[in-house]
Design a protein around this motif. Structure first.
Motif, PDB file in Angstrom:
ATOM      1  N   LEU A 249      38.867  38.921  38.364  1.00  0.00           N
ATOM      2  CA  LEU A 249      37.644  39.488  38.937  1.00  0.00           C
ATOM      3  C   LEU A 249      36.645  38.382  39.262  1.00  0.00           C
ATOM      4  N   ARG A 250      36.510  37.416  38.362  1.00  0.00           N
ATOM      5  CA  ARG A 250      35.597  36.297  38.613  1.00  0.00           C
ATOM      6  C   ARG A 250      36.038  35.512  39.852  1.00  0.00           C
ATOM      7  N   GLN A 251      37.327  35.254  39.980  1.00  0.00           N
ATOM      8  CA  GLN A 251      37.833  34.526  41.139  1.00  0.00           C
ATOM      9  C   GLN A 251      37.627  35.327  42.427  1.00  0.00           C
ATOM     10  N   THR A 252      37.771  36.636  42.350  1.00  0.00           N
ATOM     11  CA  THR A 252      37.538  37.483  43.525  1.00  0.00           C
ATOM     12  C   THR A 252      36.077  37.414  43.967  1.00  0.00           C
ATOM     13  N   ILE A 253      35.166  37.438  42.996  1.00  0.00           N
ATOM     14  CA  ILE A 253      33.741  37.361  43.317  1.00  0.00           C
ATOM     15  C   ILE A 253      33.412  36.037  44.001  1.00  0.00           C
ATOM     16  N   PHE A 254      33.940  34.944  43.456  1.00  0.00           N
ATOM     17  CA  PHE A 254      33.650  33.642  44.046  1.00  0.00           C
ATOM     18  C   PHE A 254      34.330  33.473  45.407  1.00  0.00           C
ATOM     19  N   LEU A 255      35.500  34.082  45.602  1.00  0.00           N
ATOM     20  CA  LEU A 255      36.155  34.007  46.903  1.00  0.00           C
ATOM     21  C   LEU A 255      35.331  34.733  47.961  1.00  0.00           C
TER      22      LEU A 255
END
Length: 211
Positions: free
Chosen positions: A138-144
């Motif tokens: 989820l964190r990686q999705t937000i930053f992407l």
């Protein structure tokens, strides 16, 4: 005759265990400790043993706060630099007090965002109620999403908007773009930059001075 006397004298000596008690008088080591000679030598060498021994490690929450402040200060310096550069690019007079105020405001916002979103080993969960194995995806999705949006939108406003809008929006967008790409793992970071590059080419945008 002489030998007999020596043998008698040796026989008169009583056998006894050696004295294992400590010294009755003060030793050089004790005198040095009493006069704090060792501490004085440590101070001459730049050492402070009392402070080192009494120093306690930071708590995990304090480490997280210090980490967030360090990141936010770095991003605020980037915000300050971009703010100065964009005003210089449009040949307007640089208002230093306003730039300092905007930098301080950005530092406060970045501190909050980094405290919540930046991963920390002592606080693996940033979204309450979500399973631990989904926290990092989820964190990686937000930053992407943040990196793609901020990068593409920065390219768009730099070519289509007026200089006032560019001066106002480009410093925070540039900081979010840089921070988001840093937080991504390598494959997603490359994907984010590839999407921004494709957006730049497909949209027919150019890189040129506005004056």
């Amino acid at each position: 005759m002489v030998q007999t006397r020596k043998e008698r004298k040796a026989a008169d000596i009583k056998l006894a265990h050696p004295d294992r008690s400590g010294p009755s008088e003060e030793t050089l080591l004790k005198l040095a400790e009493d006069r704090n000679l060792f501490e004085q030598a440590d101070r001459r060498n730049g050492k402070q043993p009392d402070e080192i021994d009494d120093e306690e490690p930071l708590s995990p929450r304090a480490e997280r706060i210090m980490d967030a402040i360090l990141w936010s200060v770095s991003l605020s310096m980037l915000h300050f630099t971009l703010d100065v550069l964009v005003q210089h690019q449009y040949a307007v007079s640089i208002m230093w007090p306003q730039i300092v105020i905007r930098t301080m405001q950005s530092c406060a916002v970045f501190t909050l965002l980094i405290y919540v979103l930046h991963p920390h080993k002592a606080f693996p969960k940033f979204c309450p109620g979500l399973s631990l194995k989904y926290q990092d995806p989820l964190r990686q999705t937000i930053f992407l999403v943040a990196s793609v949006y901020s990068g593409c939108y920065l390219i768009h406003i730099s070519n289509k908007y007026s200089y006032l809008a560019v001066m106002k929006q480009s410093p925070p967008l540039g900081c979010i773009w840089v921070w988001s790409v840093i937080e991504l793992n390598l494959p997603l970071a490359v994907l984010s930059l590839a999407i921004a590059g494709g957006f730049f080419l497909q949209g027919g945008y150019t890189i040129q001075a506005p004056y």
